[in-house]
Motif scaffolding. Sequence first.
Motif: not given
Length: 371
Positions: A176-180, A334-338, A306-310, A150-151
């Motif tokens: 994409a989810a992130g685009e939304c 880990e969040k910084s690696l999403c 990126g969205v997996s940091a959510n 999910v990016s």
Amino acid sequence: MAKAKFILGIETSCDETSAAILKQGPGSITVISHVVASSANLQEKYGGVIPEQAAREQLKSIIPVIQETFLKATEDGKSIEIKDIDSIAVTYGPGLIGSLLVGVETAKTLALIWHKPLVPINHLIGHFYANWIVPEKHNTPKFPCIGLLVSGGHTDLILFKDHSNYEFLGGTRDDAAGECFDKCARLLGYAYPGGPKISLFAEKGDSTHIKMPIPMTQSQDFDFSFSGLKTFFSNLVEKEFEISNFNPSNAQERWKRVSSNSLKGKDQYIADLCSTLENTIVSSLVGKTIKAMKKYNIKNLIIAGGVSANQRLRDKFFETLTREIPDFSFHVPEKSLCTDNAAMIAAAAFFSTTLIDPFRLQANPNLSLAK
Ligand code: KG4
Ligand code: ZN
């Protein structure tokens, strides 16, 4: 004991310029040094990524970023040097062509002059390998597993049978989810990346009184769709406000209030709207993923991008897996690696068997996971 292996990773597919040196020891993959430079300040100013400008910035920063990565690379007080590097991994697609070319051409040149093998990595696959950066072997993901990426540009559901053996199950039919997240944040006056901004509002919101339809719940496939949700969100904003109220200075003032927990006026409605949007996106992602796990009888899940940091997405997955999938395993980076980074690209290279002649490697902006 087998000798540790070191890989230099390079990632420049969107606006980040990143390099990392990773070490593979017995049963573990660790980050020795990692540098991520982004043109986020330019995005704040212009409201998003301007491809030409991103590539120009990356051209300026790629060599300093790689230099800094080596300067920071030490292990037990000893420097990791060029001679210690076993191979170079680089993202060759998908992404912005100008940006990709900066990383690809740099990696090709370094591979040739340093006489190192070159490993081409698909950025989308690379995201998943952030899950393999773990200090202990028993923490690594197990196969077969379902992977959800999910990016900002992708929402893909994959069935991984092994490294490099996967089946594409479904993806988004539009945004994409992130685009939304990004488009809805933009509507509220906030620049890319929109996900963390929507999330902060969502933390202060109540999602019980606004109804938003969860997209594609009835479809029998594993596809997603998020553009209707963005339109729904935009209609609710327009109904409640004069859209001219969302000028940048209002947005900045509102951001300060939300950050300091001193909501006033319409702030609460916006927080409620963001909370409902976040919940709806999360429900759609979790619903389809769990459905795929049940259909294919898979107990292992990895998520990435990126969205997996959510945090709400992470919590909802954990909660639903606990309830519905006995003996599950769940991995999230880990969040910084999403978000985009070179560490995940180097990690993927430890498991890749593909080496390429530097003279033959070409950037491919349209690379995808769908066969
Ligand atoms: O993986 P990534 O860095 O870049 C792409 O490959 O696209 O993902 C960027 C996306 C953006 O859409 C951003 O808004 C979203 O990830 N994002 C989040 C969060 N952090 C980043 N979305 C929701 N919640 C977050 N905490
Ligand atoms: Zn990415």
